[in-house]
Motif scaffolding. Structure first.
Motif, PDB file in Angstrom:
ATOM      1  N   GLU A   1       7.474 -37.321  44.661  1.00 20.32           N
ATOM      2  CA  GLU A   1       7.147 -36.190  45.178  1.00 20.32           C
ATOM      3  C   GLU A   1       6.453 -35.216  44.290  1.00 20.32           C
ATOM      4  N   ILE A   2       7.120 -35.283  42.839  1.00 20.29           N
ATOM      5  CA  ILE A   2       6.624 -34.306  41.914  1.00 20.29           C
ATOM      6  C   ILE A   2       5.181 -34.789  41.270  1.00 20.29           C
TER       7      ILE A   2
ATOM      8  N   GLN B   1      -1.521 -32.057  43.656  1.00 20.63           N
ATOM      9  CA  GLN B   1      -2.129 -31.104  44.592  1.00 20.63           C
ATOM     10  C   GLN B   1      -2.260 -29.679  43.664  1.00 20.63           C
ATOM     11  N   LEU B   2      -1.187 -29.378  42.881  1.00 13.99           N
ATOM     12  CA  LEU B   2      -1.068 -28.252  41.953  1.00 13.99           C
ATOM     13  C   LEU B   2      -2.559 -28.253  41.357  1.00 13.99           C
ATOM     14  N   ASN B   3      -2.750 -29.380  40.652  1.00 13.46           N
ATOM     15  CA  ASN B   3      -3.846 -29.450  39.689  1.00 13.46           C
ATOM     16  C   ASN B   3      -5.166 -29.309  40.537  1.00 13.46           C
ATOM     17  N   ARG B   4      -5.125 -29.929  41.814  1.00 19.00           N
ATOM     18  CA  ARG B   4      -6.260 -29.428  42.837  1.00 19.00           C
ATOM     19  C   ARG B   4      -6.364 -28.233  43.099  1.00 19.00           C
ATOM     20  N   GLN B   5      -5.332 -27.616  43.265  1.00 15.99           N
ATOM     21  CA  GLN B   5      -5.247 -26.086  43.607  1.00 15.99           C
ATOM     22  C   GLN B   5      -5.670 -25.225  42.348  1.00 15.99           C
TER      23      GLN B   5
END
Lengths: 157, 560
Positions: B318-319, B325-329
């Motif tokens: 999950e992390i 996802q965070l990197n994408r954001q």
């Protein structure tokens, strides 16, 4: 005797027109010649140096230009054996600090923002002429051999 | 008659002792009857001489004196029995013919008491009755006999044999006792060891059973020989089911080669590090087990400690997902920032040019073609020029505002008085021309902020305070500061027209203006910049006001 030459590199015909109008109003004893992009200027200067013609006294250089940016044109001038000491003053719309810093880093002698008022344009050109062409002593075309910077004990800047 | 009674008494006492049996140990020589007058000596053994005739006793004593033992004498069988009750003897010399209780009777009684059952008895008998006596003596358990008259040498040698025998026996007894004690100690030690082991094992087994993690001892083929209940709980198989297959069979095919390699290492005696693998449960579910193991090659056993890490693995996944996802954001944000920068570049270089042209040409038209224009025409051109200029100011302020968002604003500890002082110098003319008064009362001066940005904030608040005042009033501005628990609160109060309650939340919005009156020019960016600047410096800002009562803008900034 030929009048001293001020070159303006400016792609916006409105600005070219308004500055030319202001220049005429100011009655400055010099010629103002406009080039629409950096390549025009470079080919003019190249011809000028090979034909032994008199170099311009001042270049007013916009930053946002088609193809070569003002910074690239400035770099070319500063690298040129004859014109490298030519006074170059940026004349642009942008007052953004990073544009100002970059201009001085590249070797500009001054940085001016285009005024909104036509009267201010006249005042600005008069001031530019008074400083750069009358008061200022420039090194353009004096052909002094370039001094090699000493590698010895010069203090670091 | 009296004699007879005494004999009976002695016999009675003897009999009671027999009844008491041999349980109570014999009193030692040190309690020997003082009547014999002989001093006791530990190294010496006791010899009992029994004869009714004092001269014979004396003679025996004389003979045996050389043996250097304790000699105790008795003048009758009864007296002899009394001595025997309290003292242990190496040998008894017993005269056969005594009045009353004779030697045989005495011997018979001696033999009946367990403590003296084996005490050697040598009968002393005369030659004439010897044949009869000897037979009877032996029947009564005598060990020897001596014929009187006594030959001292024979007597001495016989008694000394028994003395020696007694000594040896005592010695053997002592040694046996010693040996017994040693054995007892050894046994006790073994017993306590066994008890300790048992206790430790019980405790270990308790831990083994209680452990939340999976513990097992397996052979080199992966078959579990001993396992705790956690295995059943985790994998769903019964203990029997788990025992009848190799642990390797439970490993998912994709992890099996790695597991085989790990087993190979363990068989070679290399202690395994940490290993993770997927296992198939009885219900078909996949669970992750993380385990460590230690091999014992001599026993061909592997001790295994395993843990169910399925949830950790899921969290890890999950992390990982969240990180992606965070990197994408972050990438999106970086892209957006770049776009915003390009947008700003475009505004400053491209959007302002047409405005300059609009203003320039309308001004040129008025200047160069006045005769052809009437009043209305000039008015229209003025409006075009003014609007172009206003839009240029808006673009300029918008650029400043977005610069506050895009720029790095490194903060440090700065002095409020110094920064406000610089702003005041810049405002000197305006303050003078408006006859304004500015009262500065700082009780806290250190804040953590970006100096130029804080000056910009002061500039905007001060120019607002100077600007939004009714024409018939001179501006009175008060700037104060006070220390808070975790920062500094700065207030800029004015005596201006104030902000009505309903507009208070809107004044910090971009391009929000309360006054369209040309005497209060502005683009509506100033307070939006103040809020953005303060928030970017980890502070907060607000306003307290009521209409026509002036307003008080407050700013809170950290002091550390």
């Amino acid at each position: 005797m030929n009048k001293p030459l001020i070159i303006q590199v400016e792609d916006d015909p409105n600005d070219v027109f308004l500055f030319d109008r202001a220049f005429k109003k100011s009655g400055i004893a010099a010629d103002l010649k406009a080039f629409v992009d950096g390549e025009d200027l470079i080919s003019f200067l190249t011809t000028q140096s090979s034909s032994g013609g008199a170099p311009p006294s001042l270049i007013l250089l916009d930053i946002k230009l088609p193809r070569k940016s003002g910074f690239e044109v400035l770099q070319w001038v500063r690298a040129h054996p004859v014109f490298r000491r030519l006074p170059v003053v940026m004349l642009t719309s942008s007052a953004q600090p990073h544009d100002v810093r970059r201009a001085y880093d590249t070797g500009a002698n001054g940085y001016l923002v285009k005024p909104m008022d036509i009267d201010e344009m006249t005042r600005l050109l008069t001031a530019v002429h008074g400083f750069w062409l009358v008061a200022n002593i420039s090194a353009t075309g004096t052909d002094v051999p370039h001094l090699t910077p000493s590698t010895g004990n010069s203090p670091s800047i | 008659m009296e004699n007879h009674t005494r004999e009976i008494e002695a016999v009675m006492s003897w009999a009671s002792d027999i009844a008491r049996s041999s349980a109570s140990s014999m009193t030692r020589v040190d309690q020997v009857n003082g009547s014999s007058g002989q001093a006791h000596n530990e190294d010496k053994v006791n010899v009992l001489l029994v004869d009714d005739r004092a001269d014979k006793l004396l003679a025996l004593q004389a003979v045996l004196k050389d043996l250097n033992q304790n000699i105790v004498t008795a003048r009758s069988g009864k007296e002899a029995l009394r001595h025997l009750l309290s003292t242990e003897f190496a040998v008894i010399l017993l005269d056969v013919s005594m009045p009353g209780m004779d030697g045989f009777e005495t011997a018979s009684l001696i033999r009946q008491r367990p403590a003296t059952e084996h005490t050697p008895i040598i009968f002393v008998t005369s030659m004439n009755q010897s044949e009869n006596s000897i037979t009877r003596g032996y029947e009564l358990g005598a060990v020897d006999y001596i014929l009187s008259p006594i030959v001292p040498k024979v007597l001495k040698s016989k008694v000394s044999v028994f003395v020696e025998l007694y000594r040896r026996t005592e010695q053997i007894k002592l040694q046996a006792e010693k040996l017994r004690r040693l054995e007892e100690q050894a046994l006790k030690y073994q017993l306590s060891q066994a008890v300790d082991r048992l206790e430790a094992e019980t405790k270990r087994n308790r831990f083994f059973t209680l452990a939340v993690n999976m513990l097992a001892i397996a052979d080199f083929d992966g078959y579990m020989l001993q396992l705790n209940p956690s295995w059943e709980r985790t994998l769903g198989y019964s203990e029997a089911e788990l025992r009848e297959r190799s642990g390797l069979d439970l490993v998912c095919p994709e992890d099996r080669p790695a597991m085989e390699a790990e087993m190979q290492k363990l068989r070679a005696g290399t202690a395994s590090g940490y290993f993770e693998g997927r296992y198939r449960c009885k219900d078909g579910a996949i669970r992750w087990l993380g385990w460590t193991a230690a091999p014992f090659p001599a026993e061909k056993l592997i001790y295994i400690f395993a843990r169910d890490i399925t949830n950790e693995k899921a969290a890890e996944e999950e992390i990982k997902g969240l990180n992606v996802q965070l990197n994408r954001q972050v990438q999106q944000l970086t892209d957006t920032n770049k776009e915003l920068e390009a947008f700003c570049y475009s505004i400053s270089h491209d959007l302002r040019a047409p405005l300059r042209a609009m203003r320039g040409f309308s001004q040129a038209l008025i200047a160069d073609h006045t005769p052809q224009l009437d009043e209305t025409g000039r008015h229209y051109l003025d409006r075009i020029a003014h609007s172009a200029k206003y839009m240029d100011s808006m673009l300029h302020d918008l650029l400043e505002y977005s610069r506050l968002t895009l720029c790095e604003l490194p903060v440090g500890e700065i002095d409020l008085e110094k920064e406000l002082g610089e702003v005041m110098r810049g405002l000197e003319n305006e303050i003078g021309s408006k006859a304004a008064s500015v009262d500065i009362q700082f009780s806290a001066t250190r804040v953590v902020a970006h100096p130029a940005t804080l000056r910009q904030v002061f500039w905007n608040l001060m120019t607002n305070a100077l600007k939004f005042v009714p024409a018939d009033r001179s501006p009175r501005i008060k700037v104060t500061s006070e220390a808070l628990a975790e920062g500094v609160r700065i207030c800029v109060s004015d005596n201006g027209m104030g902000i009505p309650e309903e507009h208070r939340d809107r004044v910090f919005n971009l391009f929000e203006r309360l006054h369209r009156d040309p005497s209060y020019p502005g683009t509506g960016v100033g307070l939006a910049m103040v809020r953005r600047a303060i928030e970017r410096m980890n502070g907060s800002v607000g306003v307290v006001s009521s209409a026509d009562q002036g307003c008080q803008f407050w700013v809170e900034l950290p002091s550390k």
